[in-house]
Design an enzyme around this catalytic site. Structure first.
Site, PDB file in Angstrom:
ATOM      1  N   GLU A   1      -3.695   7.540  -3.752  1.00 52.38           N
ATOM      2  CA  GLU A   1      -3.673   6.241  -3.084  1.00 52.38           C
ATOM      3  C   GLU A   1      -3.435   5.152  -4.124  1.00 52.38           C
ATOM      4  O   GLU A   1      -4.155   5.087  -5.123  1.00 52.38           O
ATOM      5  CB  GLU A   1      -4.992   6.005  -2.348  1.00 52.38           C
ATOM      6  CG  GLU A   1      -4.982   4.784  -1.451  1.00 52.38           C
ATOM      7  CD  GLU A   1      -6.250   4.683  -0.632  1.00 52.38           C
ATOM      8  OE1 GLU A   1      -6.153   4.644   0.611  1.00 52.38           O
ATOM      9  OE2 GLU A   1      -7.348   4.633  -1.223  1.00 52.38           O
TER      10      GLU A   1
ATOM     11  N   TYR B   1       0.854  -1.194   0.000  1.00 51.62           N
ATOM     12  CA  TYR B   1       0.000   0.000   0.000  1.00 51.62           C
ATOM     13  C   TYR B   1       0.887   1.239   0.000  1.00 51.62           C
ATOM     14  O   TYR B   1       1.902   1.297   0.699  1.00 51.62           O
ATOM     15  CB  TYR B   1      -0.900   0.021   1.245  1.00 51.62           C
ATOM     16  CG  TYR B   1      -1.650   1.327   1.411  1.00 51.62           C
ATOM     17  CD1 TYR B   1      -2.918   1.507   0.868  1.00 51.62           C
ATOM     18  CD2 TYR B   1      -1.080   2.403   2.092  1.00 51.62           C
ATOM     19  CE1 TYR B   1      -3.603   2.703   1.003  1.00 51.62           C
ATOM     20  CE2 TYR B   1      -1.749   3.609   2.225  1.00 51.62           C
ATOM     21  CZ  TYR B   1      -3.011   3.752   1.679  1.00 51.62           C
ATOM     22  OH  TYR B   1      -3.668   4.951   1.796  1.00 51.62           O
TER      23      TYR B   1
END
Length: 237
Positions: free
Chosen positions: A196, A108
């Site tokens: 993101e 991530y």
């Protein structure tokens, strides 16, 4: 202002962030044409302004052209319900058709404005593919942060630190430094409020790639970015 995944990837690619090859399609025939250019297998991904598309049935792997036709036909026009859409869901009007990749690891990477410190913060976690809110709640020790001084910018040593904390080694660390620096450049240049990448993958060949991308922009700065205003999808708001 939010934009679609394929639009966010196009912006990130301009700044040097590696992304999969692919293109958007508004019909099943267009999806087949994209797949023919990419070669099989491909991934057919619903494009809506919400996460959790895979769990809702909006992300499918196609291994034949018949699969591409069938899956694109079923996804385009469907009402996709995820944890972010609410029970009413969103109608899918387009799909992203991308090359299929071998995934060794899912990570991530996120970049947001931290209002408390009044600075951007780069966040990374080895728990890629999960909702970051769930990771923060259940295993907060797996989220690593580097706060960015607005004058100094994002320093290479900060990227290296995050890379090592993700368990990357050798050439992958150098790739991470370039990728994270490119993400920060895109963030700053577009007046973004959020970038993101979940997941950021390590491929079977050892390369880092943004398999997904979410970008939000500061509405107050849109007057400086007419090219971004044109990406707005009012049907999603």
């Amino acid at each position: 202002m939010k934009i679609h995944e394929y639009q966010g990837k196009a912006i990130l690619a301009k700044f040097g962030v590696p992304v999969p090859r692919g293109d958007v399609a508004f019909t099943a025939d267009e999806a087949v044409n994209v797949a023919q250019q990419l070669g099989l297998p491909v991934v057919v991904k619903a494009q809506i302004h919400a996460g959790g598309r895979g769990k809702g049935g909006g992300v499918k792997v196609a291994r034949t052209m018949d699969d591409v036709q069938r899956l694109a036909s079923s996804i385009i026009g469907m009402t996709l319900v995820t944890h972010q859409t609410g029970p009413e869901g969103k109608v899918v009007q387009r799909v992203l058709v991308e090359q299929g990749l071998t995934i060794a690891r899912e990570l991530y990477l996120g970049l947001v404005i931290d209002r408390a410190t009044e600075r951007p913060v780069m966040m990374a976690s080895p728990a890629g593919g999960m909702e970051i809110e769930k990771v923060a709640e259940e295993t907060p020790e797996l989220i690593f942060k580097e706060y960015i001084h607005p004058t100094a910018g994002f320093e290479p040593f900060q990227a290296k630190k995050l890379g090592f904390r993700l368990g990357l080694k050798g050439p992958a660390v150098n790739q991470a430094v370039k990728l994270m620096s490119a993400v920060y450049d895109a963030f700053k240049a577009t007046d973004a409020s959020l970038i993101e990448i979940n997941p950021l993958i390590v491929t079977g060949e050892g390369n880092l790639l943004a398999l997904d991308a979410k970008m939000n922009f500061d509405d107050n700065a849109l007057y400086r970015h007419p090219e971004l205003r044109d990406l707005r999808d009012l049907s999603e708001e």
